[in-house]
Scaffold this active site. Structure first.
Site, PDB file in Angstrom:
ATOM      1  N   ASN A   1     -12.634   6.497  16.906  1.00  0.00           N
ATOM      2  CA  ASN A   1     -12.177   5.137  17.186  1.00  0.00           C
ATOM      3  C   ASN A   1     -12.021   4.942  18.696  1.00  0.00           C
ATOM      4  O   ASN A   1     -10.939   4.600  19.204  1.00  0.00           O
ATOM      5  CB  ASN A   1     -10.863   4.850  16.460  1.00  0.00           C
ATOM      6  CG  ASN A   1     -10.669   3.372  16.188  1.00  0.00           C
ATOM      7  OD1 ASN A   1     -11.435   2.531  16.663  1.00  0.00           O
ATOM      8  ND2 ASN A   1      -9.624   3.041  15.443  1.00  0.00           N
TER       9      ASN A   1
ATOM     10  N   HIS B   1      -1.514  -0.508  13.365  1.00  0.00           N
ATOM     11  CA  HIS B   1      -2.190  -0.222  12.111  1.00  0.00           C
ATOM     12  C   HIS B   1      -1.549  -0.925  10.925  1.00  0.00           C
ATOM     13  O   HIS B   1      -2.245  -1.335   9.997  1.00  0.00           O
ATOM     14  CB  HIS B   1      -2.227   1.289  11.856  1.00  0.00           C
ATOM     15  CG  HIS B   1      -3.363   1.988  12.525  1.00  0.00           C
ATOM     16  ND1 HIS B   1      -3.267   2.536  13.785  1.00  0.00           N
ATOM     17  CD2 HIS B   1      -4.644   2.218  12.120  1.00  0.00           C
ATOM     18  CE1 HIS B   1      -4.418   3.088  14.123  1.00  0.00           C
ATOM     19  NE2 HIS B   1      -5.274   2.908  13.129  1.00  0.00           N
TER      20      HIS B   1
END
Length: 434
Positions: A325, A356
């Site tokens: 990521n 998140h």
């Protein structure tokens, strides 16, 4: 009540499957549109205004198809932050944008957790909002820091095109506003040509625009392999089995560790598929050119989100995170790690957890990640020098640290997958000697 609960679970799983199918279908449609966009709406054939309009409208269409009217949250989030940019001064604009944008994302995530069954994760409308949050805050910090060539406030169309274009609306990746505008205006290749025109060998690259065809084909092949591996293995190696009472009691500890590693290994191709496909879509549209390799071949990794081989063969916690990521890691570094005066590592992991979502599993994972990062740094600083005396010693060190890194990553990420606090704590209660 059990039959009703089981029926509800089947319904949720069916809805989750439908959402995933819609996602893949929309991304394949976006891939076709990206090829069309690059050929027929090339900067040499049309104006930036038309490119902005088409990219934005296609993005809204895909959002509506996948998420229905929940996609209005994308406009609300972008509109609120745009208002902040207009009315706040340059000195504090980035702070207010960060608070408003991240705050709205968290409110939507909290709402979703209580709307859907707790612990039953599925693709949802907050996923694109996570990328939009990155883009909005990145732009605000770029403008504040003076690291962009923006000399005026972006128009609303430019702003929405940057946040909601069809290439990145569903899965990103995030990118800088400067790079996106250079792509829309057709100036991204000129800058890269000049950077690489140090000798006669690279002079020829000024005459033609590099083609992304080979890289797109290569990334689509990677997608196909990743999807095949994931569909073949993820049901055979469920992470949830690692907390099954019978499995834990009847299986030797070393086999539990091996199973945990294999379960995580089987899960990662899902992310490889999603992020590589998103990268291929952007490349197919002509976005992502990053200069040339030493052999003269073009590089299309400007906004790539992962390096698969570097992930699977990482010999430290940091190397794994640096290649996983990537764009999110760069965003966290820009907006938090480089600016936090006190314990930036802990602050960055905490921000990542908040970004998140609100499941406890996210927080357990990132809090554990703080300790793992500190331990990895200590090992590298204090132990690694003893293994650098010869190539054979270095090889032994690399093999040992690879195994330790993979086990540490697997152990850290389990709560991220399980999501719910009960199952996550159950996993940690077992006596894993990691």
């Amino acid at each position: 009540h059990k039959p009703a609960k089981l029926q509800k679970c089947h319904i949720l799983n069916h809805l989750c499957f439908c959402v995933q199918v819609n996602f893949v279908a929309c991304q394949l449609f976006a891939l076709l549109m990206a090829m069309w966009f690059r050929i027929y709406l090339h900067p040499s054939k049309t104006s930036p205004f038309i490119r902005h309009v088409v990219a934005t409208l296609l993005g809204f269409y895909l959002a509506l198809f996948c998420f229905g009217w929940y996609s209005l949250h994308f406009l609300v989030q972008s509109g609120l932050s745009y208002s902040v940019m207009i009315f706040a001064g340059l000195e504090h604009m980035h702070k207010y944008c960060f608070i408003v944008t991240l705050g709205y994302l968290i409110v939507c995530q909290i709402t979703r957790v209580y709307v859907f069954d707790y612990g039953m994760y599925s693709a949802d409308f907050t996923g694109p909002m996570m990328v939009i949050t990155q883009k909005i805050t990145s732009m605000a910090f770029e403008i504040h820091d003076g690291k962009t060539n923006v000399v005026r406030m972006p128009s609303l169309l430019e702003y929405l095109s940057y946040n909601c274009n069809f290439m990145g609306i569903l899965a990103g990746p995030t990118c800088s506003y400067r790079d996106y505008m250079a792509f829309i205006e057709g100036t991204c290749y000129q800058a890269r040509h000049q950077e690489n025109a140090n000798g006669k060998e690279n002079g020829k690259f000024k005459q033609s625009e590099p083609s992304p065809k080979n890289d797109v084909i290569s990334k689509l092949c990677t997608c196909a392999i990743s999807l095949a591996v994931y569909l073949s293995l993820y049901k055979l190696l469920p992470v949830e089995y690692s907390i099954d009472d019978y499995f834990v009691k009847s299986t030797p500890l070393y086999l539990q560790v091996i199973y945990l590693y294999l379960a995580m290994l089987a899960l990662r191709p899902k992310y490889y598929f999603v992020w590589t496909l998103a990268d291929a879509i952007n490349n197919a549209a002509g976005f992502g050119f990053n200069g040339y390799n030493k052999d003269g071949s073009p590089r299309w990794d400007l906004i790539s989100n992962l390096r698969i081989l570097d992930i699977e063969f990482a010999t430290s916690f940091k190397l794994f995170l640096d290649n996983w990521n990537i764009q999110t890691a760069l965003w966290l570094k820009r907006v938090c790690y480089e600016r936090c005066p006190v314990n930036p590592t802990a602050a960055t992991f905490l921000l990542s957890a908040m970004w998140h979502g609100v499941y406890p599993g996210y927080y357990l994972t990132f809090v554990t990640g703080i300790g793992m990062t500190m331990a990895a740094r200590a090992v590298r600083h204090n132990i690694r020098p003893y293994f650098l005396v010869s190539d054979s010693h270095k090889l032994v060190y690399d093999v040992i640290t690879w195994a330790c890194t993979q086990v540490a990553i697997s152990y850290t990420v389990v709560p991220f997958v399980l999501l719910a606090v009960g199952s996550s704590l159950k996993f940690y209660r077992y006596d894993y000697p990691y």
